[in-house]
Design a protein around this motif. Structure first.
Motif, PDB file in Angstrom:
ATOM      1  N   ILE A 197      63.019 -33.652  -4.511  1.00  0.00           N
ATOM      2  CA  ILE A 197      61.826 -33.935  -5.306  1.00  0.00           C
ATOM      3  C   ILE A 197      60.659 -33.234  -4.604  1.00  0.00           C
ATOM      4  N   CYS A 198      59.983 -32.398  -5.358  1.00  0.00           N
ATOM      5  CA  CYS A 198      58.987 -31.515  -4.756  1.00  0.00           C
ATOM      6  C   CYS A 198      57.569 -31.927  -5.138  1.00  0.00           C
ATOM      7  N   GLY A 199      56.611 -31.508  -4.305  1.00  0.00           N
ATOM      8  CA  GLY A 199      55.209 -31.776  -4.614  1.00  0.00           C
ATOM      9  C   GLY A 199      54.764 -33.159  -4.178  1.00  0.00           C
ATOM     10  N   ALA A 214      46.603 -22.459  -3.243  1.00  0.00           N
ATOM     11  CA  ALA A 214      46.081 -22.417  -4.620  1.00  0.00           C
ATOM     12  C   ALA A 214      46.680 -23.505  -5.523  1.00  0.00           C
ATOM     13  N   SER A 215      47.718 -24.175  -5.059  1.00  0.00           N
ATOM     14  CA  SER A 215      48.386 -25.171  -5.911  1.00  0.00           C
ATOM     15  C   SER A 215      47.620 -26.492  -5.936  1.00  0.00           C
ATOM     16  N   PRO A 216      47.584 -27.173  -7.082  1.00  0.00           N
ATOM     17  CA  PRO A 216      46.975 -28.514  -7.124  1.00  0.00           C
ATOM     18  C   PRO A 216      47.787 -29.542  -6.330  1.00  0.00           C
ATOM     19  N   ARG A 217      48.993 -29.141  -5.906  1.00  0.00           N
ATOM     20  CA  ARG A 217      49.849 -30.041  -5.113  1.00  0.00           C
ATOM     21  C   ARG A 217      49.793 -29.719  -3.617  1.00  0.00           C
ATOM     22  N   TYR A 218      48.879 -28.842  -3.236  1.00  0.00           N
ATOM     23  CA  TYR A 218      48.798 -28.423  -1.820  1.00  0.00           C
ATOM     24  C   TYR A 218      48.557 -29.620  -0.898  1.00  0.00           C
ATOM     25  N   VAL A 252      62.306 -24.371   4.903  1.00  0.00           N
ATOM     26  CA  VAL A 252      61.217 -23.686   4.203  1.00  0.00           C
ATOM     27  C   VAL A 252      61.766 -23.087   2.920  1.00  0.00           C
ATOM     28  N   GLN A 253      60.961 -23.175   1.864  1.00  0.00           N
ATOM     29  CA  GLN A 253      61.322 -22.612   0.554  1.00  0.00           C
ATOM     30  C   GLN A 253      60.364 -21.460   0.283  1.00  0.00           C
ATOM     31  N   LEU A 254      60.932 -20.287   0.045  1.00  0.00           N
ATOM     32  CA  LEU A 254      60.116 -19.083  -0.170  1.00  0.00           C
ATOM     33  C   LEU A 254      60.040 -18.844  -1.668  1.00  0.00           C
ATOM     34  N   LEU A 272      66.927 -21.510  -8.169  1.00  0.00           N
ATOM     35  CA  LEU A 272      66.533 -20.803  -9.386  1.00  0.00           C
ATOM     36  C   LEU A 272      65.438 -21.571 -10.089  1.00  0.00           C
ATOM     37  N   ASP A 273      64.312 -20.906 -10.329  1.00  0.00           N
ATOM     38  CA  ASP A 273      63.192 -21.501 -11.050  1.00  0.00           C
ATOM     39  C   ASP A 273      62.892 -20.612 -12.255  1.00  0.00           C
ATOM     40  N   ALA A 274      62.146 -21.145 -13.206  1.00  0.00           N
ATOM     41  CA  ALA A 274      61.784 -20.357 -14.379  1.00  0.00           C
ATOM     42  C   ALA A 274      60.644 -19.397 -14.038  1.00  0.00           C
ATOM     43  N   LEU A 321      53.229 -19.468  -9.955  1.00  0.00           N
ATOM     44  CA  LEU A 321      54.423 -19.250  -9.137  1.00  0.00           C
ATOM     45  C   LEU A 321      55.428 -20.380  -9.235  1.00  0.00           C
ATOM     46  N   GLY A 322      54.972 -21.572  -9.549  1.00  0.00           N
ATOM     47  CA  GLY A 322      55.919 -22.691  -9.591  1.00  0.00           C
ATOM     48  C   GLY A 322      55.249 -23.946 -10.085  1.00  0.00           C
ATOM     49  N   GLY A 323      56.053 -24.996 -10.232  1.00  0.00           N
ATOM     50  CA  GLY A 323      55.525 -26.262 -10.722  1.00  0.00           C
ATOM     51  C   GLY A 323      55.037 -26.149 -12.150  1.00  0.00           C
ATOM     52  N   THR A 324      55.663 -25.269 -12.934  1.00  0.00           N
ATOM     53  CA  THR A 324      55.156 -24.943 -14.273  1.00  0.00           C
ATOM     54  C   THR A 324      55.726 -25.826 -15.368  1.00  0.00           C
ATOM     55  N   GLY A 325      56.845 -26.488 -15.108  1.00  0.00           N
ATOM     56  CA  GLY A 325      57.492 -27.279 -16.157  1.00  0.00           C
ATOM     57  C   GLY A 325      58.285 -26.435 -17.135  1.00  0.00           C
ATOM     58  N   LYS A 326      58.368 -25.138 -16.872  1.00  0.00           N
ATOM     59  CA  LYS A 326      59.150 -24.260 -17.760  1.00  0.00           C
ATOM     60  C   LYS A 326      60.629 -24.268 -17.365  1.00  0.00           C
ATOM     61  N   GLY A 382      63.053 -25.870 -12.277  1.00  0.00           N
ATOM     62  CA  GLY A 382      62.366 -25.357 -13.459  1.00  0.00           C
ATOM     63  C   GLY A 382      62.407 -26.305 -14.634  1.00  0.00           C
ATOM     64  N   GLY A 383      61.351 -27.092 -14.758  1.00  0.00           N
ATOM     65  CA  GLY A 383      61.200 -27.919 -15.960  1.00  0.00           C
ATOM     66  C   GLY A 383      62.231 -29.010 -16.123  1.00  0.00           C
ATOM     67  N   LEU A 384      62.859 -29.417 -15.020  1.00  0.00           N
ATOM     68  CA  LEU A 384      63.867 -30.478 -15.137  1.00  0.00           C
ATOM     69  C   LEU A 384      63.167 -31.838 -15.267  1.00  0.00           C
ATOM     70  N   VAL A 426      69.770 -30.272  -7.590  1.00  0.00           N
ATOM     71  CA  VAL A 426      68.627 -30.039  -8.488  1.00  0.00           C
ATOM     72  C   VAL A 426      67.306 -30.305  -7.756  1.00  0.00           C
ATOM     73  N   ASP A 427      66.264 -29.682  -8.280  1.00  0.00           N
ATOM     74  CA  ASP A 427      64.934 -29.794  -7.681  1.00  0.00           C
ATOM     75  C   ASP A 427      63.944 -30.071  -8.806  1.00  0.00           C
ATOM     76  N   LEU A 428      63.186 -31.146  -8.703  1.00  0.00           N
ATOM     77  CA  LEU A 428      62.245 -31.512  -9.768  1.00  0.00           C
ATOM     78  C   LEU A 428      60.851 -31.695  -9.203  1.00  0.00           C
ATOM     79  N   SER A 429      59.859 -31.318 -10.011  1.00  0.00           N
ATOM     80  CA  SER A 429      58.480 -31.585  -9.611  1.00  0.00           C
ATOM     81  C   SER A 429      57.691 -32.155 -10.787  1.00  0.00           C
ATOM     82  N   SER A 430      57.187 -31.282 -11.673  1.00  0.00           N
ATOM     83  CA  SER A 430      56.296 -31.781 -12.733  1.00  0.00           C
ATOM     84  C   SER A 430      56.994 -32.729 -13.704  1.00  0.00           C
ATOM     85  N   GLY A 431      58.312 -32.652 -13.795  1.00  0.00           N
ATOM     86  CA  GLY A 431      59.059 -33.521 -14.717  1.00  0.00           C
ATOM     87  C   GLY A 431      59.114 -34.966 -14.285  1.00  0.00           C
TER      88      GLY A 431
HETATM   89  O1  LIG Z   1      54.530 -27.095  -7.556  1.00  0.00           O
HETATM   90  C1  LIG Z   1      53.729 -26.179  -7.312  1.00  0.00           C
HETATM   91  O2  LIG Z   1      52.517 -26.326  -7.508  1.00  0.00           O
HETATM   92  C2  LIG Z   1      54.242 -24.886  -6.773  1.00  0.00           C
HETATM   93  C3  LIG Z   1      53.328 -23.928  -6.380  1.00  0.00           C
HETATM   94  C4  LIG Z   1      53.762 -22.715  -5.865  1.00  0.00           C
HETATM   95  C5  LIG Z   1      55.109 -22.459  -5.726  1.00  0.00           C
HETATM   96  C6  LIG Z   1      56.045 -23.411  -6.114  1.00  0.00           C
HETATM   97  C7  LIG Z   1      55.650 -24.622  -6.644  1.00  0.00           C
HETATM   98  N1  LIG Z   1      56.550 -25.584  -7.071  1.00  0.00           N
HETATM   99  C8  LIG Z   1      57.957 -25.402  -7.224  1.00  0.00           C
HETATM  100  O3  LIG Z   1      58.285 -25.054  -8.562  1.00  0.00           O
HETATM  101  C9  LIG Z   1      59.605 -25.491  -8.852  1.00  0.00           C
HETATM  102  C10 LIG Z   1      59.728 -26.013 -10.264  1.00  0.00           C
HETATM  103  O4  LIG Z   1      58.779 -26.961 -10.595  1.00  0.00           O
HETATM  104  P1  LIG Z   1      58.818 -27.765 -11.993  1.00  0.00           P
HETATM  105  O5  LIG Z   1      59.937 -28.781 -11.861  1.00  0.00           O
HETATM  106  O6  LIG Z   1      59.060 -26.796 -13.095  1.00  0.00           O
HETATM  107  O7  LIG Z   1      57.505 -28.430 -12.092  1.00  0.00           O
HETATM  108  C11 LIG Z   1      59.958 -26.508  -7.793  1.00  0.00           C
HETATM  109  O8  LIG Z   1      60.935 -25.936  -6.946  1.00  0.00           O
HETATM  110  C12 LIG Z   1      58.696 -26.686  -6.990  1.00  0.00           C
HETATM  111  O9  LIG Z   1      59.048 -26.753  -5.637  1.00  0.00           O
END
Ligand SMILES: O=C(O)c1ccccc1N[C@@H]1O[C@H](COP(=O)(O)O)[C@@H](O)[C@H]1O
Length: 215
Positions: free
Chosen positions: A5-7, A32-36, A79-81, A129-131, A137-142, A162-164, A184-189
């Motif tokens: 679970i990310c963010g 730059a992320s709102p989750r920084y 670390v996640q690149l 794998l992310d969308a 760059l990420g956390g898009t919900g796509k 990615g959008g899980l 699996v890895d989830l954030s905005s979902g």
């Molecule tokens: O979450 C962020 O703000 C973010 C910023 C920059 C790079 C990665 C980021 N998040 C990563 O994005 C994926 C997918 O997120 P989501 O489930 O689609 O919201 C996840 O691995 C986050 O670690």
């Protein structure tokens, strides 16, 4: 199945999510992320987590020196690149951070993106794998087009992101299961707002995942 679970930005939410069953928590180190979250905040949270929970810092297009410094300061285990880091960049990080899990995220735009996985799979511990999103760059919900994953068989463990959400997780896993699929890895979902996790949704996620064990 590994669930990351990310963010995470708040101590109480990190502890609660670990108790619900997450094996890994992610901390966004991209300013730059709102989750920084700052290295001090990450350290404050990780010091109070159970020892068996992986603590992953998410970086994108930063310097190797910054990653090394934040890893030590925050007591990260991985670390996640998430940017455009090259294979050589991953090699250098591997030399400098022995024992630290290196996860390379690939933002999947077309099936060709998946072909680059082979180059990274022999250099890093885990692929993710992310969308693809044109401006973020990420956390898009796509979501990725999961149909593309049918033939994805990398040489190392990989995570689907990615959008899980709790609602789509079982369908997503159904499409992803294959060689070396690791979790699996989830954030905005599972959020109320960026960086504010919804514990009800996280609990629903684990309830839905528990159905997998019954098949
Ligand atoms: O979450 C962020 O703000 C973010 C910023 C920059 C790079 C990665 C980021 N998040 C990563 O994005 C994926 C997918 O997120 P989501 O489930 O689609 O919201 C996840 O691995 C986050 O670690």
């Amino acid at each position: 199945m590994r669930v990351k679970i990310c963010g995470i930005t708040k101590l109480d939410q990190g502890i609660a999510i670990a108790r619900l069953g997450a094996q890994a928590l992610g901390f966004i180190c991209v300013p730059a992320s709102p989750r920084y979250v700052s290295p001090e905040t990450i350290r404050f949270i990780v010091e109070q987590l159970p020892e068996n929970v992986d603590r992953i810092g998410v970086f994108a297009n930063t310097t190797i020196e910054n990653i090394c410094q934040v890893t030590v300061e925050s007591n990260l285990s991985g670390v996640q690149l998430h940017g455009d880091e090259t294979p050589e960049y991953c090699d250098r990080l591997r030399e400098l951070l022995p024992g630290i899990e290196i996860i390379k995220a690939l933002r999947v735009k077309t099936p060709e993106t998946l072909e680059t996985a082979a180059i990274y799979a022999v250099r890093v511990d885990t692929l993710l794998l992310d969308a693809y999103h044109p401006h973020q760059l990420g956390g898009t919900g796509k979501t990725i087009d999961w149909m593309m994953l049918a033939e994805f068989r990398p040489q190392c463990p990989w995570l689907l992101a990615g959008g899980l959400t709790p609602d789509n997780i079982l369908n997503a896993i159904d499409s992803a299961i294959g060689n070396n699929f690791n979790g699996v890895d989830l954030s905005s979902g599972v959020e109320i707002a960026p960086g504010d996790k919804d514990l009800t949704k996280v609990a629903q996620l684990f309830a839905n995942l528990s159905q997998l064990a019954h098949h």
